[in-house]
Scaffold this motif. Structure first.
Motif, PDB file in Angstrom:
ATOM      1  N   ALA A 177       0.827  -1.200   0.000  1.00 24.17           N
ATOM      2  CA  ALA A 177       0.000   0.000   0.000  1.00 24.17           C
ATOM      3  C   ALA A 177       0.864   1.252   0.000  1.00 24.17           C
ATOM      4  O   ALA A 177       0.606   2.209  -0.727  1.00 24.17           O
ATOM      5  N   ALA A 178       1.914   1.209   0.845  1.00 22.72           N
ATOM      6  CA  ALA A 178       2.790   2.369   0.930  1.00 22.72           C
ATOM      7  C   ALA A 178       3.472   2.628  -0.408  1.00 22.72           C
ATOM      8  O   ALA A 178       3.568   3.771  -0.862  1.00 22.72           O
ATOM      9  N   TRP A 180       2.439   1.715  -3.400  1.00 28.57           N
ATOM     10  CA  TRP A 180       1.404   2.142  -4.332  1.00 28.57           C
ATOM     11  C   TRP A 180       1.110   3.627  -4.153  1.00 28.57           C
ATOM     12  O   TRP A 180       0.958   4.385  -5.090  1.00 28.57           O
ATOM     13  N   LEU A 181       1.112   3.996  -2.897  1.00 31.20           N
ATOM     14  CA  LEU A 181       0.822   5.377  -2.543  1.00 31.20           C
ATOM     15  C   LEU A 181       1.911   6.317  -3.045  1.00 31.20           C
ATOM     16  O   LEU A 181       1.659   7.418  -3.504  1.00 31.20           O
ATOM     17  N   LEU A 195      -1.122  12.369  -5.007  1.00 33.21           N
ATOM     18  CA  LEU A 195      -0.923  11.168  -4.232  1.00 33.21           C
ATOM     19  C   LEU A 195      -2.235  10.486  -3.893  1.00 33.21           C
ATOM     20  O   LEU A 195      -2.393   9.293  -3.991  1.00 33.21           O
ATOM     21  N   PHE A 196      -3.160  11.308  -3.470  1.00 35.97           N
ATOM     22  CA  PHE A 196      -4.411  10.749  -2.962  1.00 35.97           C
ATOM     23  C   PHE A 196      -5.438  10.543  -4.069  1.00 35.97           C
ATOM     24  O   PHE A 196      -6.474   9.968  -3.848  1.00 35.97           O
ATOM     25  N   TYR A 202     -12.420  11.868  -3.401  1.00 36.02           N
ATOM     26  CA  TYR A 202     -13.309  11.798  -2.253  1.00 36.02           C
ATOM     27  C   TYR A 202     -12.499  11.663  -0.952  1.00 36.02           C
ATOM     28  O   TYR A 202     -12.660  12.427  -0.001  1.00 36.02           O
ATOM     29  N   ILE A 203     -11.583  10.703  -0.976  1.00 35.85           N
ATOM     30  CA  ILE A 203     -10.755  10.474   0.198  1.00 35.85           C
ATOM     31  C   ILE A 203      -9.855  11.676   0.463  1.00 35.85           C
ATOM     32  O   ILE A 203      -9.735  12.150   1.581  1.00 35.85           O
ATOM     33  N   THR A 206     -11.783  14.526   1.964  1.00 40.41           N
ATOM     34  CA  THR A 206     -12.207  14.294   3.339  1.00 40.41           C
ATOM     35  C   THR A 206     -11.044  14.414   4.303  1.00 40.41           C
ATOM     36  O   THR A 206     -11.125  15.061   5.347  1.00 40.41           O
ATOM     37  N   ILE A 207      -9.941  13.776   3.926  1.00 37.90           N
ATOM     38  CA  ILE A 207      -8.764  13.828   4.774  1.00 37.90           C
ATOM     39  C   ILE A 207      -8.286  15.264   4.929  1.00 37.90           C
ATOM     40  O   ILE A 207      -7.898  15.692   6.007  1.00 37.90           O
ATOM     41  N   GLU A 214      -2.565  21.718   2.958  1.00 37.56           N
ATOM     42  CA  GLU A 214      -1.103  21.886   2.923  1.00 37.56           C
ATOM     43  C   GLU A 214      -0.375  20.842   3.757  1.00 37.56           C
ATOM     44  O   GLU A 214       0.720  20.429   3.425  1.00 37.56           O
ATOM     45  N   THR A 215      -1.010  20.445   4.858  1.00 42.15           N
ATOM     46  CA  THR A 215      -0.404  19.440   5.712  1.00 42.15           C
ATOM     47  C   THR A 215      -0.123  18.177   4.920  1.00 42.15           C
ATOM     48  O   THR A 215       0.944  17.592   5.004  1.00 42.15           O
ATOM     49  N   LEU A 219       3.480  16.585   4.184  1.00 40.61           N
ATOM     50  CA  LEU A 219       3.753  15.248   4.676  1.00 40.61           C
ATOM     51  C   LEU A 219       4.163  14.341   3.529  1.00 40.61           C
ATOM     52  O   LEU A 219       5.105  13.550   3.635  1.00 40.61           O
ATOM     53  N   ALA A 220       3.460  14.492   2.406  1.00 33.11           N
ATOM     54  CA  ALA A 220       3.786  13.696   1.230  1.00 33.11           C
ATOM     55  C   ALA A 220       5.221  13.974   0.793  1.00 33.11           C
ATOM     56  O   ALA A 220       5.996  13.058   0.508  1.00 33.11           O
TER      57      ALA A 220
ATOM     58  N   LEU B 103     -16.167  15.334  10.765  1.00 28.80           N
ATOM     59  CA  LEU B 103     -16.761  14.883   9.501  1.00 28.80           C
ATOM     60  C   LEU B 103     -18.270  14.763   9.542  1.00 28.80           C
ATOM     61  O   LEU B 103     -18.909  14.736   8.510  1.00 28.80           O
ATOM     62  N   VAL B 112     -13.268   6.627   4.786  1.00 27.68           N
ATOM     63  CA  VAL B 112     -11.974   7.299   4.747  1.00 27.68           C
ATOM     64  C   VAL B 112     -10.995   6.708   5.763  1.00 27.68           C
ATOM     65  O   VAL B 112      -9.909   6.263   5.415  1.00 27.68           O
ATOM     66  N   LEU B 117      -4.776   2.726   3.083  1.00 28.16           N
ATOM     67  CA  LEU B 117      -3.777   3.746   2.708  1.00 28.16           C
ATOM     68  C   LEU B 117      -3.793   4.880   3.725  1.00 28.16           C
ATOM     69  O   LEU B 117      -2.764   5.342   4.205  1.00 28.16           O
ATOM     70  N   PHE B 121      -1.010   6.605   6.436  1.00 28.84           N
ATOM     71  CA  PHE B 121      -0.634   8.005   6.575  1.00 28.84           C
ATOM     72  C   PHE B 121      -0.845   8.502   7.999  1.00 28.84           C
ATOM     73  O   PHE B 121      -0.003   9.156   8.569  1.00 28.84           O
ATOM     74  N   PRO B 180       0.491  23.443   8.672  1.00 28.99           N
ATOM     75  CA  PRO B 180       0.001  24.712   8.145  1.00 28.99           C
ATOM     76  C   PRO B 180      -1.462  24.908   8.554  1.00 28.99           C
ATOM     77  O   PRO B 180      -2.083  23.974   9.049  1.00 28.99           O
TER      78      PRO B 180
END
Lengths: 366, 314
Positions: A177-178, A180-181, A195-196, A202-203, A206-207, A214-215, A219-220, B103, B112, B117, B121, B180
Motif C-alpha cells: 500500500a505504501a 502504491w501510494l 498522491l491521494f 473523495y478520500i 475528506t482527509i 497543505e499538511t 507530509l507527502a 466529519l 476514509v 492507505l 498516513f 500549516p
C-alpha cells in the motif's frame, strides 16, 4: 555462576526493560560498572527523556557523545576499574541529523532537514525516540568496539514501541500500500494531492478537511524524500532485529515486587519471549527482608510504653513490606517460568552514587 | 525556608482552593510515584466537595475505577458515584470520535479512516495519537449541559510519566509549529490555549521522598513552566515518612531494634530533606503519608482524599 554474571561475561549487548520507577537506570548503570570493574569495558546508554543516569553516576551532565567515568571519580568511591566505563545519553535531534546526513542523497539533505515534519519528528514528537534509539544501538555495535553496551530503555508502554520499532519501519517500507501510494507521485515528479487521487478525490478531500490541504502536501513531500532512503532503512531494520535476537544480546527485566507492578512485568516477559528475545534475568529491585525473630524478641523485652509501641508499629510495617514482596516474588516466579529471578534489597537510602551502585552490583554479580 | 506545621496546614487549605477553581487538573510525575492513586484520591476529594468531577486515564490499562472498587468503565464516560465520572481514553476510539466530530457522518468515517492507505498516513503523523487523546479530554472540559452550565466542574487527568507527559502536553504547540493552517491547526490552537491558561489548567506533580524522584520533579517543574507553559499548581510528596524516633529513643534502644529505629529515622530525615528541597521552588506542596495497605484500594484512596480535604494525616 549467577545468570547476570554469565550475561555480563558472555553478552555484548544488555538491554534493561521494565515499568517506570523500578530502578532500571540504576540496574543498567550497576551492570556497566560491574563489567568495567571485572575488566570488560562498558558503555551505558540511556534513552530515557529524564536525565537519570548522569545523576546516578555522579556526572553533572551526560551528552550524546560517550563520556568516560574518570578514574578519580571511581577512586573517590574507593573503586579501581580494570577496564574503562563510559556513559551517554541519547540526544534525539543530533542522532536524527547524523542519520540523515549519512544516508540521504546530497541533493535531498537540505530538503529533508528543513521540512517542518522533519524538525518536529526529530525534536519533539512522541514516539520517534524508539526509532532513533535502535539506530544508535546498531551504530554503537557496528562502529565502536565496546565489549559491552548496556542500553537503558523508557518505561513499559514505550519499551513495547521500542521493540516494535524496527518492525514498524520494515512493515511500512515493505507494505504494498505504501509503495502504491508513493510510486505514482514519484513518477509524476511532483508532490501534493495527486498522491491521494489514487483512492479517488473523495478520500483526499475528506482527509484534507481533517488535516488541512497543505499538511498533506508537506507530509507527502517528507515521505517522498525519506523514501529515497528506503533501502538503507530496510537494511538497518534487519540489522537491528538480528542484533536484538542475537545470542550475545540479553534482556534484563527490572521490576519491583509491588502488586501494581507485577502484571506489567509478567506481560513484558511474555512479550519478550514471544518476540524471541533472550531474557537473562528478572531483577526484583528494592525488596524488603523479613523482620528477624530476634528483633521481635528484643522489642518484647522493652518496658511497655510509647517507645515500645512505636517500635512495634515500625516492625509491623517492615513485616508488611516484606510479606508483600515475598508474595510478589512468588507470583513473578510463576509468571516468568524458565527465567531466573535476582533480588536486590532496598538500601537504607537511595542509590545515587557510585559506591551504592557498586553495592547493588554485588547482588547482580552474586 | 522552613515552614512550620501550622503554616503547612494553612498551605494545604490554600492548595485545595487552588485546585478547586481550576477546571483541568493534570496529574504527572516520575513512573511509580503513585500518580494514579493521587489522581483517584484527588478526584474523590473533588467529588466529595460537591464538584462534578470526571477522571480520565490515558495510559492503556485502566486502574482508577477498579482502585475505587468499581468495574472497569472503558471508553464511555461512566458514572461511578455521586458527582464522580470516569473514562479510559484510548487512541483508536478517540480518533474515531474526533474524526466524527469533524466529519459529521459515520459513513464518511468508515470510507476514509478505515481505508488502509489512509491508516498508513495517519500512523505516520507521529503525534496524532496524543493529539486526539488530549482533544477528547479537552472536549469534555468544554462540554455543557442543556442549561449552558459546564457538564463537569473538574477534570482530573492521570497523565503519562514525566518525559512522556512533557511530549504529551507539548503536542498542540508542536503541531502548531508543524502543520500549516487548517482544521488540525485550529484544534491544536484551542487546545494549546486551554492548557496554557493558568486560570483553567494546573499541573499536580507527584513525587516521592527519594533523591532521584525529587530531582526529576525539579526538572519537570522547570520544563512545565518554561517549555510546556502549563502552570504547576501543586506538588504532592507521596509516601512521606514523619519522624517517629527521637535521639533519646535511639539511644535507649538495644540492637537489633536500634537498627530498625535507625532505619526509620533515616527515612524520616530523607523525607524532611526532600520536602525542603521541593518547597524551595515556591509551588505549594502537600505531603501524603506512606500507606501500609496492599493492594491499594478504595479505603486507601478515601484516606488520601480526606488528607487532601482536611489537611490531616489519615
Amino acid at each position: 555462576m549467577t545468570p547476570l554474571r554469565e550475561a555480563i561475561e558472555g553478552c555484548s549487548v544488555l538491554v534493561t526493560v521494565g515499568a517506570g520507577g523500578v530502578g532500571k537506570t540504576t540496574i543498567a548503570a550497576a551492570l556497566g560498572l560491574r563489567a568495567a570493574m571485572e575488566g570488560k569495558g562498558s558503555l551505558v546508554c540511556t534513552i530515557d527523556p529524564a536525565r537519570r543516569l548522569a545523576n546516578a553516576l555522579g556526572l553533572s551532565e551526560l551528552g550524546n557523545a560517550e563520556a568516560r567515568i574518570s578514574e578519580s571519580t571511581l577512586a573517590a568511591a574507593g573503586l579501581a576499574a580494570r577496564a574503562p566505563m563510559h556513559a551517554m545519553m541519547l540526544d534525539m535531534k543530533r542522532t536524527w541529523d547524523e542519520l540523515i546526513e549519512r544516508r540521504a542523497p546530497p541533493d535531498k539533505r537540505e530538503r529533508i532537514l528543513n521540512n517542518r515534519f522533519y524538525v518536529a519528528l526529530s525534536t519533539a514528537l512522541a514516539g520517534s525516540q524508539e526509532y532513533i534509539a535502535m539506530e544508535k544501538l546498531c551504530e554503537l555495535r557496528l562502529h565502536r568496539d565496546y565489549p559491552l553496551v548496556v542500553l537503558d530503555t523508557p518505561p513499559t508502554a514505550h519499551a513495547v514501541d521500542f521493540l516494535d520499532a524496527p518492525n514498524r519501519i520494515l512493515d511500512f517500507l515493505d507494505n504494498e500500500a505504501a509503495k502504491w501510494l508513493l510510486t505514482p507521485a514519484l513518477a509524476a515528479g511532483k508532490f501534493g494531492l495527486k498522491l491521494f487521487n489514487l483512492g479517488g478525490s473523495y478520500i483526499a478531500k475528506t482527509i484534507s478537511r481533517f488535516t488541512g490541504t497543505e499538511t498533506l502536501q508537506q507530509l507527502a513531500e517528507f515521505m517522498l524524500s525519506l523514501s529515497t532512503m528506503n533501502e538503507g532503512f530496510r537494511e538497518r531494520a534487519h540489522e537491528t532485529r538480528a542484533l536484538l535476537e542475537a545470542d550475545t544480546t540479553g534482556f534484563v527485566l527490572v521490576t519491583s515486587a509491588l502488586p501494581e507492578r507485577l502484571d506489567e512485568a509478567v506481560t513484558f516477559h511474555t512479550m519478550l519471549v514471544q518476540n524471541k528475545m533472550r531474557v537473562v534475568a528478572v531483577v526484583v529491585n528494592r525488596t524488603h527482608a523479613p523482620v528477624p525473630a530476634e528483633a521481635w524478641a528484643a522489642c518484647a523485652r522493652l518496658p511497655a510504653g510509647a517507645l515500645r509501641t512505636k517500635l512495634e508499629q515500625t516492625l509491623k510495617e517492615n513485616e508488611h513490606l516484606a510479606k508483600v514482596d515475598a508474595l510478589g516474588v512468588q507470583r513473578l516466579a510463576a509468571g516468568c517460568p524458565g527465567t531466573p529471578l535476582v533480588q536486590v534489597p532496598r538500601f537504607e537510602l537511595d542509590v545515587h552514587d557510585l559506591s551504592s551502585l557498586w553495592a547493588t552490583s554485588n547482588y547482580l554479580w552474586g | 525556608m522552613v515552614i512550620s506545621g501550622d503554616r503547612r496546614v494553612n498551605l494545604r487549605r490554600l492548595v485545595i482552593r487552588e485546585l478547586a477553581h481550576r477546571r483541568l487538573v493534570v496529574v504527572t510525575g516520575k513512573g511509580g510515584v503513585g500518580k494514579t492513586t493521587v489522581a483517584a484520591a484527588l478526584a474523590l476529594a473533588s467529588a466529595r466537595s460537591g464538584q462534578r468531577t470526571l477522571v480520565c486515564e490515558v495510559s492503556g490499562k485502566e486502574r482508577i475505577a477498579p482502585l475505587l472498587g468499581r468495574a472497569e468503565v472503558g471508553t464511555e464516560v461512566t458514572s461511578l458515584e455521586q458527582n464522580l465520572w470516569a473514562v479510559n481514553v484510548r487512541p483508536q476510539e478517540a480518533l474515531r470520535e474526533y474524526a466524527l466530530m469533524t466529519l459529521k457522518f459515520e459513513s464518511i468515517y468508515s470510507a476514509v479512516f478505515e481505508n488502509r492507505l489512509v491508516r498508513y498516513f495517519l500512523r505516520f503523523i507521529p503525534s496524532l495519537q496524543e493529539l486526539v487523546l488530549l482533544g477528547k479530554i479537552l472536549f469534555h472540559a468544554k462540554e455543557t449541559r442543556p442549561d449552558g452550565s459546564p457538564r463537569f466542574d473538574k477534570i482530573v487527568v492521570d497523565a503519562p510519566a514525566t518525559g512522556h507527559a512533557i511530549s504529551f502536553l507539548s503536542v498542540p504547540q508542536v503541531l502548531l509549529d508543524t502543520v500549516p493552517p487548517g482544521a488540525l491547526a485550529t484544534d491544536a490552537r484551542w487546545m494549546r490555549d486551554l492548557l496554557t491558561d493558568p486560570a483553567t489548567t494546573g499541573a499536580v506533580l507527584v513525587s516521592l521522598p527519594e533523591e532521584l524522584p525529587v530531582n526529576e520533579t525539579l526538572e519537570l517543574h522547570a520544563a512545565l513552566r518554561t517549555k510546556v507553559k502549563v502552570t504547576p499548581a501543586l506538588i504532592v510528596l507521596n509516601g512521606f515518612v514523619e519522624e517517629r524516633f527521637s535521639a533519646e529513643d535511639l539511644a535507649a534502644l538495644p540492637e537489633p531494634v536500634h537498627a530498625t529505629a535507625k532505619g526509620h529515622a533515616a527515612r524520616a530525615e530523607l523525607s524532611a530533606q526532600c520536602r525542603l528541597k521541593l518547597e524551595a521552588i515556591g509551588t505549594p506542596l502537600v505531603t501524603l503519608p506512606r500507606l501500609f495497605t496492599s493492594p491499594l484500594d478504595r479505603a486507601a484512596c478515601e484516606a488520601l482524599g480526606r488528607a487532601f480535604l482536611a489537611g490531616k494525616a489519615p
